[in-house]
Design an enzyme around this catalytic site. Structure first.
Site, PDB file in Angstrom:
ATOM      1  CE  LYS A  70      17.695  12.986   5.857  1.00  0.00           C
ATOM      2  NZ  LYS A  70      18.241  12.105   4.830  1.00  0.00           N
ATOM      3  CG  ASP A 107      16.493   9.587   1.800  1.00  0.00           C
ATOM      4  OD1 ASP A 107      16.209  10.454   0.946  1.00  0.00           O
ATOM      5  OD2 ASP A 107      17.098   9.866   2.857  1.00  0.00           O
TER       6      ASP A 107
HETATM    7  P1  NAP Z   1      26.343   9.297   7.438  1.00  0.00           P
HETATM    8  O1  NAP Z   1      25.164   8.688   8.102  1.00  0.00           O
HETATM    9  O2  NAP Z   1      27.182  10.285   8.192  1.00  0.00           O
HETATM   10  O3  NAP Z   1      27.288   8.091   6.929  1.00  0.00           O
HETATM   11  C1  NAP Z   1      28.534   8.359   6.355  1.00  0.00           C
HETATM   12  C2  NAP Z   1      29.129   7.064   5.817  1.00  0.00           C
HETATM   13  O4  NAP Z   1      30.369   7.392   5.163  1.00  0.00           O
HETATM   14  C3  NAP Z   1      29.461   6.041   6.909  1.00  0.00           C
HETATM   15  O5  NAP Z   1      29.279   4.741   6.408  1.00  0.00           O
HETATM   16  C4  NAP Z   1      30.942   6.331   7.151  1.00  0.00           C
HETATM   17  O6  NAP Z   1      31.651   5.255   7.703  1.00  0.00           O
HETATM   18  C5  NAP Z   1      31.413   6.588   5.750  1.00  0.00           C
HETATM   19  N1  NAP Z   1      32.677   7.314   5.724  1.00  0.00           N
HETATM   20  C6  NAP Z   1      32.903   8.597   6.110  1.00  0.00           C
HETATM   21  N2  NAP Z   1      34.212   8.894   5.957  1.00  0.00           N
HETATM   22  C7  NAP Z   1      34.808   7.782   5.462  1.00  0.00           C
HETATM   23  C8  NAP Z   1      36.144   7.464   5.097  1.00  0.00           C
HETATM   24  N3  NAP Z   1      37.144   8.351   5.231  1.00  0.00           N
HETATM   25  N4  NAP Z   1      36.393   6.224   4.628  1.00  0.00           N
HETATM   26  C9  NAP Z   1      35.415   5.312   4.510  1.00  0.00           C
HETATM   27  N5  NAP Z   1      34.121   5.548   4.842  1.00  0.00           N
HETATM   28  C10 NAP Z   1      33.837   6.777   5.310  1.00  0.00           C
HETATM   29  O7  NAP Z   1      25.922  10.058   6.114  1.00  0.00           O
HETATM   30  P2  NAP Z   1      24.725   9.699   5.102  1.00  0.00           P
HETATM   31  O8  NAP Z   1      23.564  10.539   5.425  1.00  0.00           O
HETATM   32  O9  NAP Z   1      24.591   8.235   5.078  1.00  0.00           O
HETATM   33  O10 NAP Z   1      25.315  10.247   3.706  1.00  0.00           O
HETATM   34  C11 NAP Z   1      26.376   9.578   3.048  1.00  0.00           C
HETATM   35  C12 NAP Z   1      26.581  10.166   1.660  1.00  0.00           C
HETATM   36  O11 NAP Z   1      25.425   9.947   0.870  1.00  0.00           O
HETATM   37  C13 NAP Z   1      26.845  11.670   1.636  1.00  0.00           C
HETATM   38  O12 NAP Z   1      27.802  11.943   0.673  1.00  0.00           O
HETATM   39  C14 NAP Z   1      25.501  12.254   1.228  1.00  0.00           C
HETATM   40  O13 NAP Z   1      25.643  13.482   0.534  1.00  0.00           O
HETATM   41  C15 NAP Z   1      25.002  11.166   0.279  1.00  0.00           C
HETATM   42  N6  NAP Z   1      23.535  11.140   0.196  1.00  0.00           N
HETATM   43  C16 NAP Z   1      22.981  11.369  -1.020  1.00  0.00           C
HETATM   44  C17 NAP Z   1      21.611  11.347  -1.158  1.00  0.00           C
HETATM   45  C18 NAP Z   1      21.003  11.595  -2.503  1.00  0.00           C
HETATM   46  O14 NAP Z   1      19.815  11.947  -2.568  1.00  0.00           O
HETATM   47  N7  NAP Z   1      21.751  11.410  -3.573  1.00  0.00           N
HETATM   48  C19 NAP Z   1      20.790  11.097  -0.036  1.00  0.00           C
HETATM   49  C20 NAP Z   1      21.403  10.860   1.184  1.00  0.00           C
HETATM   50  C21 NAP Z   1      22.784  10.892   1.300  1.00  0.00           C
HETATM   51  P3  NAP Z   1      31.849   5.157   9.301  1.00  0.00           P
HETATM   52  O15 NAP Z   1      30.586   4.549   9.830  1.00  0.00           O
HETATM   53  O16 NAP Z   1      33.034   4.293   9.455  1.00  0.00           O
HETATM   54  O17 NAP Z   1      32.074   6.548   9.821  1.00  0.00           O
END
Ligand code: NAP
Length: 279
Positions: A70, A107
């Site tokens: 992305k 998104d």
């Molecule tokens: P990402 O860019 O990798 O971001 C992950 C986020 O989760 C960061 O803020 C990270 O914090 C935090 N995190 C990870 N492990 C953690 C922990 N142990 N404790 C606290 N915070 C933690 O991923 P993303 O693309 O944003 O996706 C995040 C979530 O949203 C996923 O579950 C994904 O499946 C979901 N999502 C859903 C949709 C939908 O259409 N419903 C669309 C997009 C994403 P740090 O910065 O500290 O690592």
């Protein structure tokens, strides 16, 4: 002989086999009686530039992009929509008539439309929004909320630098809150959104107390596997309204589908049931 064009679209990612996007788009292709197909395109990171340039050659109308492409795709397409630029990532590529590539991010649209469809009582004037997490999904959510006119967005992330970066980029509407103060960041909030991966599949639940969240607040979780995350269960137990993550997944697909197939599809109960059954 049918002279209507056969339209191809797909999902580039690495890996892609887990995706529900083919179910969603192929459901709409069938529903609207279109000729076309949405296919999985496993593309390794080092092949992304070549794969994108192959889209017009192979007759694709475009594609979606998922992990890990992305952000990398921003510099590989010919033009980037301003919303995608602000989010800092592309999830939709459209092949133009002249074979050039335009990048979009649906998104923010997906989050907002899911929220409006499932919680019509929510309005930007209802009060501050607390966003837990500051990754890619959080950026899309913040853009959606800021553009809708939310006056105060509190962003709380485990790693403070990403929350501070969001506050710097988006100005005073975004306030970075230290991770240790995340429980208090719910005080007076009208909407709480989990954008972290906590609560997903085998991950532990999000470590967050809902005690100070007002009783009129909504709780929204971007995680959709499981549909009922521990956070949503805790919110329901307190009598709060909830919005799960599946709606965002379904709604973000709509403008992408329209750009390739020329029809704006709807999120129907039948589609929702079909996708829920595949989770
Ligand atoms: P990402 O860019 O990798 O971001 C992950 C986020 O989760 C960061 O803020 C990270 O914090 C935090 N995190 C990870 N492990 C953690 C922990 N142990 N404790 C606290 N915070 C933690 O991923 P993303 O693309 O944003 O996706 C995040 C979530 O949203 C996923 O579950 C994904 O499946 C979901 N999502 C859903 C949709 C939908 O259409 N419903 C669309 C997009 C994403 P740090 O910065 O500290 O690592």
């Amino acid at each position: 002989m049918n002279h209507r064009p056969f339209v191809l679209a797909g999902l580039m990612g690495w890996p892609v086999s887990h995706s529900r996007s083919p179910d969603i788009h192929n459901h709409w292709i069938a529903q609207h009686g279109l000729r076309g197909s949405y296919v999985l395109l496993p593309v390794a990171p080092q092949n992304l530039a070549q794969a994108l340039r192959a889209l017009p050659v192979l007759g694709f109308a475009g594609c979606n992009l998922t992990i890990p492409h992305k952000v990398a795709a921003l510099s590989l397409v010919d033009r980037v929509d301003p919303v995608a630029q602000r989010i800092g990532a592309i999830n939709t590529v459209v092949v133009q008539q002249d074979g050039t590539l335009s990048g979009f991010n649906t998104d923010a649209y997906g989050y907002l439309h899911s929220l409006m469809a499932e919680a019509p009582q929510w309005a930007p004037e209802n009060g501050p929004v607390t966003v837990i997490g500051a990754g890619g999904a959080a950026r899309a959510v913040v853009v959606a909320l800021a553009d809708k006119g939310v006056g105060e967005i509190r962003v709380c992330n485990r790693s403070p630098d990403k929350a501070l970066a969001l506050a710097n980029e988006f100005g005073p509407v975004v306030v970075a809150v230290p991770w240790a103060q995340r429980h208090d960041a719910l005080d007076g909030a009208a909407l709480l959104i989990n954008t972290t991966s906590q609560g997903m599949g085998s991950q532990p639940p999000l470590d967050l107390s809902l005690d100070v969240l007002p009783l009129h607040a909504l709780v929204s979780d971007l995680v959709y596997v499981p549909l009922q995350t521990p956070l949503l269960q805790a919110a329901r137990a307190r009598g709060l309204g909830t919005v799960g993550g599946l709606g965002m997944l379904l709604h973000q697909a709509r403008p992408a589908f329209e750009s390739w197939f020329g029809v704006m599809p709807q999120v129907t109960p039948a589609l929702r049931v079909q996708v829920e059954q595949s989770l």
